[in-house]
Write a protein that holds these residues in place. Structure first.
Motif, short mmCIF file in Angstrom:
data_model
loop_
_atom_site.label_atom_id
_atom_site.label_comp_id
_atom_site.label_asym_id
_atom_site.label_seq_id
_atom_site.Cartn_x
_atom_site.Cartn_y
_atom_site.Cartn_z
N PHE A 24 0.87 -1.24 0.16
CA PHE A 24 0.15 -0.37 0.01
C PHE A 24 0.65 1.71 0.05
N LEU A 25 2.37 1.28 1.01
CA LEU A 25 2.44 2.47 0.52
C LEU A 25 3.66 2.78 -0.29
N SER A 75 4.19 5.59 -5.48
CA SER A 75 4.80 5.50 -6.94
C SER A 75 3.48 6.68 -7.51
N ALA A 76 2.26 6.36 -7.29
CA ALA A 76 1.31 7.77 -7.45
C ALA A 76 1.48 8.15 -7.13
N ALA A 97 5.57 13.80 -12.28
CA ALA A 97 5.55 13.94 -13.34
C ALA A 97 4.85 14.40 -13.92
N VAL A 98 4.07 13.29 -14.23
CA VAL A 98 2.24 14.57 -14.31
C VAL A 98 2.41 16.16 -15.25
N VAL A 136 6.59 7.07 -16.55
CA VAL A 136 6.68 5.68 -17.23
C VAL A 136 6.71 4.63 -15.95
N PHE A 137 7.98 4.78 -14.96
CA PHE A 137 7.78 3.92 -14.35
C PHE A 137 7.83 3.89 -12.62
N SER A 138 7.09 5.06 -12.76
CA SER A 138 6.10 4.83 -12.04
C SER A 138 5.06 4.46 -12.06
N VAL A 139 4.22 4.42 -12.69
CA VAL A 139 3.16 3.46 -13.15
C VAL A 139 3.64 2.16 -13.61
#
Length: 134
Positions: free
Chosen positions: A76-77, A82-83, A89-90, A114-117
């Protein structure tokens, strides 16, 4: 499937023998032909080919087994982090004119998105990913 009977393979073996062991080249030629016709050798070659094909066929399953998820709290963390990274980034990518003044920052933001998604996808519950695919 029957590589030892292949004239090209036999010639390569013979050439290697001539190059490295010229005195044994004639004997090697006869041995290669004998091996190619030996049913035991053919059976072993087919067995090894079957094992190799089975391994290649199951390679995807082996890779998926290597990807494991941690405990729910850690997942969850990681999902939240990542979100948040994707949102950050967006926010940088929204300013399209930023590419002209800050090319490196823009590229890092794209990389970060890309990598966070991908991290978000790995940390999601598997049931959620399945429902998204359907």
């Amino acid at each position: 499937h029957d590589a030892l009977n292949d004239p090209v393979v036999q010639q390569q073996i013979l050439d290697a023998c001539k190059e490295h062991f010229p005195e044994y080249a004639g004997v090697a030629k006869d041995k290669v032909k004998a091996w190619a016709k030996d049913p035991k050798v053919q059976a072993k070659a087919k067995e090894y080919a079957g094992v190799a094909l089975a391994f290649v066929g199951n390679a995807g399953d082996h890779v998926l087994r290597q990807i494991e998820q941690g405990p729910a709290g850690v997942r969850f963390l990681a999902f939240l982090g990542s979100a948040a990274s994707a949102v950050n980034a967006v926010m940088s990518l929204i300013n399209i004119f930023g590419i002209f003044g800050h090319v490196v920052l823009y590229m890092v933001s794209l990389y970060q998105f890309v990598f966070s998604v991908t991290t978000v996808l790995f940390e999601m519950k598997p049931e959620w990913v399945i429902s998204i695919e359907e």
